[in-house]
Design an enzyme around this catalytic site. Structure first.
Site, PDB file in Angstrom:
ATOM      1  N   SER A  14       8.158   3.758   4.936  1.00  0.00           N
ATOM      2  CA  SER A  14       9.399   3.582   4.210  1.00  0.00           C
ATOM      3  C   SER A  14       9.156   3.646   2.710  1.00  0.00           C
ATOM      4  O   SER A  14       8.165   4.210   2.265  1.00  0.00           O
ATOM      5  CB  SER A  14      10.057   2.261   4.613  1.00  0.00           C
ATOM      6  OG  SER A  14      11.418   2.273   4.261  1.00  0.00           O
TER       7      SER A  14
ATOM      8  N   HIS B 139       4.812  -7.488  -0.277  1.00  0.00           N
ATOM      9  CA  HIS B 139       4.446  -8.693  -1.020  1.00  0.00           C
ATOM     10  C   HIS B 139       5.171  -8.706  -2.365  1.00  0.00           C
ATOM     11  O   HIS B 139       5.631  -7.670  -2.843  1.00  0.00           O
ATOM     12  CB  HIS B 139       2.935  -8.734  -1.225  1.00  0.00           C
ATOM     13  CG  HIS B 139       2.156  -8.742   0.054  1.00  0.00           C
ATOM     14  ND1 HIS B 139       1.463  -9.846   0.513  1.00  0.00           N
ATOM     15  CD2 HIS B 139       1.972  -7.779   1.002  1.00  0.00           C
ATOM     16  CE1 HIS B 139       0.885  -9.563   1.667  1.00  0.00           C
ATOM     17  NE2 HIS B 139       1.182  -8.307   1.988  1.00  0.00           N
TER      18      HIS B 139
ATOM     19  N   ASP C  55       0.887  -1.164   0.000  1.00  0.00           N
ATOM     20  CA  ASP C  55       0.000   0.000   0.000  1.00  0.00           C
ATOM     21  C   ASP C  55       0.925   1.214   0.000  1.00  0.00           C
ATOM     22  O   ASP C  55       1.781   1.337   0.889  1.00  0.00           O
ATOM     23  CB  ASP C  55      -0.857   0.034   1.262  1.00  0.00           C
ATOM     24  CG  ASP C  55      -2.040  -0.918   1.216  1.00  0.00           C
ATOM     25  OD1 ASP C  55      -2.080  -1.774   0.310  1.00  0.00           O
ATOM     26  OD2 ASP C  55      -2.910  -0.814   2.101  1.00  0.00           O
TER      27      ASP C  55
END
Length: 265
Positions: free
Chosen positions: A226, A142, A86
């Site tokens: 990050s 992911h 995200d």
């Protein structure tokens, strides 16, 4: 002057002991007192969380939270590349003849980012994508594609912020910050996933230990906001036409397509 003052402030405050103290606090029972205000300030979507807010015992647990199942469907097109996180896609561009990328007016060396000139050579004239995770985002990472894990390695030490100010005024945070890199191989094509640590909290944990990953499979998590940098070889990646940076994406959302076969150079 602004750049100098910004860098001076970071250098004066960004030390190993600072990171250790902050990491220790976020894992302590006392940090639980700040969970509610943190969630409010950063507008965390509590409806998506697998647990209720009061069930998190530390800030660290909230940072690395998981989501309810089914909320991040993975694009099913066989050639699609999905967002690994995200995030906000801050920039997309082409890697130059000098193995460099330009982000927010600052030039970054891909060779320095990857720590290996031979590996960097693969990505000459390829595509880069910068994905920024704010403190409010879901922090698990992911795989953007299916592939064989060729190599994983880590580089760098202390870190500058990786938000817009950090990208503009920091000391090349994308290529100097602490980072963990995963390189994947798919149908003759290489893809690099560069996970860049944020200021104070350098923690990047890997959760995948196998030699092959599926698209959308979890491979790690950040302990705070990050950045992820994706690197593709020349002529193998096509950006989805709807994406114009800055562009908000969810993990699993299609961001482009991989070629079915790498073109001969």
């Amino acid at each position: 002057m602004v750049k100098w003052l910004y860098q001076l402030f970071i250098e004066l405050t960004n030390h190993a002991w600072t990171s250790k103290c902050l990491a220790s606090f976020t894992r302590s029972k006392w940090s639980r007192l700040f969970i509610s205000s943190y969630a409010k300030v950063y507008k965390i979507n509590k409806e998506e969380m697998e647990k209720k807010l009061h069930e998190y015992e530390t800030l660290q647990q909230l940072f690395v939270r998981t989501l309810k199942k089914g909320l991040r469907p993975i694009d099913t097109h066989p050639d699609s590349v999905v967002s690994p996180v995200d995030a906000v896609i801050e920039d997309v561009g082409i890697i130059t003849d000098q193995k460099e990328i330009i982000v927010k007016g600052k030039t970054y060396s891909i060779r320095e980012m990857l720590g290996d000139d031979q590996i960097a050579e693969k990505y000459l004239h390829g595509t880069f994508i910068i994905l920024y995770l704010s403190p409010s985002h879901y922090h698990r990472i992911h795989s953007p594609i299916c592939g064989e894990v060729v190599k994983q390695w880590e580089l760098g030490g202390k870190s500058y912020p990786v938000n817009r100010l950090g990208l503009k005024y920091g000391k090349a945070p994308l290529s100097k910050n602490y980072r963990r890199i995963t390189e994947l191989y798919t149908n003759g094509m290489y893809t690099a996933i560069v996970k860049v640590g944020a200021m104070f909290v350098n923690s990047i944990e890997l959760t995948h230990e196998h030699d092959h990953v599926k698209k959308g499979e979890e491979i790690g998590y950040f302990s705070f906001g990050s950045t992820v940098v994706l690197l593709f070889e020349k002529d193998v990646f096509t950006l989805d036409e709807q994406i114009v940076p800055p562009f908000e994406v969810k993990m699993g959302q299609r961001i482009g397509f991989l070629a079915q076969k790498k073109k001969s150079q």
